[in-house]
Design a protein around this motif. Sequence first.
Motif, mmCIF file in Angstrom:
data_model
loop_
_atom_site.group_PDB
_atom_site.id
_atom_site.type_symbol
_atom_site.label_atom_id
_atom_site.label_comp_id
_atom_site.label_asym_id
_atom_site.label_seq_id
_atom_site.Cartn_x
_atom_site.Cartn_y
_atom_site.Cartn_z
ATOM 1 N N SER A 108 0.816 -1.209 0.000
ATOM 2 C CA SER A 108 0.000 0.000 0.000
ATOM 3 C C SER A 108 0.855 1.267 0.000
ATOM 4 N N TRP A 109 1.930 1.290 0.819
ATOM 5 C CA TRP A 109 2.669 2.558 0.908
ATOM 6 C C TRP A 109 3.447 2.864 -0.366
ATOM 7 N N LYS A 110 3.791 1.789 -1.124
ATOM 8 C CA LYS A 110 4.474 2.059 -2.402
ATOM 9 C C LYS A 110 3.483 2.671 -3.393
ATOM 10 N N ILE A 111 2.239 2.188 -3.338
ATOM 11 C CA ILE A 111 1.208 2.788 -4.195
ATOM 12 C C ILE A 111 1.021 4.250 -3.775
ATOM 13 N N GLY A 112 1.044 4.474 -2.436
ATOM 14 C CA GLY A 112 0.915 5.843 -1.921
ATOM 15 C C GLY A 112 2.021 6.745 -2.462
ATOM 16 N N LYS A 113 3.255 6.212 -2.503
ATOM 17 C CA LYS A 113 4.375 7.028 -2.996
ATOM 18 C C LYS A 113 4.215 7.306 -4.495
ATOM 19 N N ALA A 114 3.751 6.285 -5.239
ATOM 20 C CA ALA A 114 3.540 6.492 -6.684
ATOM 21 C C ALA A 114 2.479 7.578 -6.892
ATOM 22 N N LEU A 115 1.448 7.558 -6.053
ATOM 23 C CA LEU A 115 0.397 8.572 -6.187
ATOM 24 C C LEU A 115 0.937 9.967 -5.904
#
Length: 729
Positions: free
Chosen positions: A168-175
């Motif tokens: 989830s946090w990697k998706i958060g960083k991509a966002l």
Amino acid sequence: MPALEEPLKKVLGPATAKVMAEHLGLHTVGDLLHHYPRRYEERGQLTHLADLPMDEHVTVVAQVADARLHSFASAKAPGGRGQRLEVTITDGSGRLQLVFFGKGVHKPHKELLPGTRAMFAGKVSVFNRRLQLAHPAYELLRSDSEETVENWAGALIPIYPATAKLESWKIGKALQTVLPSAQEAADPLPASLREARGLLPLPEALLKIHRPHTKADIEQARARLKWDEAFVLQVALARRRHADAQLPAVARRPAPDGLLAAFDRRLPFTLTEGQRKVCEEIFADLATEHSMHRLLQGEVGSGKTLVALRAMLAVVDAGGQAAMLAPTEVLAQQHHRSITEMMGELAEGGMLGGAENATKVVLLTGSMGAAARRQALLDLATGEAGIVIGTHALIEDKVQFHDLGLVVVDEQHRFGVEQRDALRGKGKQPPHLLVMTATPIPRTVAMTVFGDLETSVLDQLPAGRSPIASHVVPAADKPHFLARAWERVREEVAGGHQAYVVCPRIGDEADDPKAKKSPEDEAEKRPPLAVLDVAEQLAKGPLGGLRVEVLHGRMPPEHKDAVMRRFAAGETDVLVATTVIEVGVNVPNATVMVIMDADRFGVSQLHQLRGRVGRGSAPGLCLLVTEMPEASAARQRLNAVASTLDGFELSRIDLEQRREGDVLGQAQSGTRSSLRMLAVIEDEEIIAEARQEATRIVAADPELERLPALRTALQALLDEEREQYLEKG
């Protein structure tokens, strides 16, 4: 290229983009912006570790309570040199153990000190009866580090639908990287509609859903994004309805003293108020020069077949032909039998003893003999047969109609849209279409899935129908309840009645190693009960001496039909079957049904099955046998089925328990439901209002020339596959 259509591999690099495309179906910046958080964690408040789902990939925010390093000996690490780090984390509601092995222990051993807070992601498993995450990925939440504070701006941490390959946090960083592009999102909602409803502009909603500062931000963003989904989908459906309304069709009005009037005089009972009302709606549609597109919903046994037959007779009266498409041969044969019985001499057109205004009713299925098939095809081509009932065999190229005026599709959800389309193509002009379903569909789902069809509902049962009592039989907790169930079956048979026993499986299938097992199967390590095994056990045991037969989908059609005929004639006491009997099998003398492993069936399916008993004057009894423990969700589902006979109420429960995507299924085409925010049941009002707005806008501007951003949003929703799907409606 517009910023939102930029491919992710340009922005995030090929490796991350590949994982996003393969595992989450995200390809462009716009796709990623519309990948909304599943929920939010608050800094000061942690996930409930107490209710973690088994075997699911979870993200939790928690605090390290203690960490211990153990040494052990193993084949790979002799002499006790193996290392295992056990970390216990807590959130106040529960504790969870994390384990790290081998070389993987060094980094967490240094970083995960008691008191540290972090986000952890991994798959929940059970070891020694305790929940654990093995080798979870983690991200420390340091209050001092600038970068982390920047990344998790605000007090609310978004938790995204993630996969093992991408936390989830990697998706958060991509966002974080693509969020500035949200400013360029084109707004599909007409400005007047947005202002009248007090909704946020789209760029602001995207910003607030991914980086909220307060709970109010989340609420406002959700309200806006739900409107987008509801509205764009309803515009697509409103345009379908608008286009269909332009299609020419032949108006079919029954002759004043023709076949329909003669049939009505034959009926031994009067129509219910509901049947009369629905027939009027259908006749009004048939009398116009535009194709009827109507969905007829009715509880099992509410008399849908009679309503459909009256519509078919009206069309035959007006010089046309009517075709009824059934999902299985058993059902097609049954409809053919019951319709010819209801019509009597009116179905004997061209035969001795046929009434003067009679027509011919023919059956067309794949397993018919060549001669019978040739005759049926000839009767259709010459117009001798006014009514044909059949399976997909009706759709083949060889089948020609003299003048097809009405297509009736039974049990819509078993028919591909392509098949409906192929049959509609058989008319000289588009025939009228009536779709019947016995699965009650809540109003909003009907508006979403069948939004291109007008809906009629039959909600009264005909007089003389008996109530059905339903009970849950907890076989594991109370085995004597199951013994009592078999006694009840014997009592009903002794009273001259018959029984069904339904099982989830046939039993001759080899265990497929690739077959997906449900978590319940895994938990129980027991495959679902099978017809062949259960029939044998019952015949030798509790139902010894009774005439027990078996029915399942893999039997040759002639065997199935013979078994069904014997059961209908009362020559069999107990029929042990799979769900082949779910649809349309009508044996009024059957009064009791025992459903084994009832927890393996869906709510709507159980309701369908139960509708097979209590069809005569004697009361019906349905026993739901399960081994699931009292507190389980499966038991609650069964209790709900036992507590009400209202199919609409049950379909709401069913929907609440399943994901929307399952319900919308293929109607949204592709595996991924296009609904990300909208919950069909909770957002009933939004869907109803969006439908009204969409109808109004499409009536004023069918091509949406004045609303280019809405047109673009529609093209995105109806990418080619969906466009074709809706086209074929």
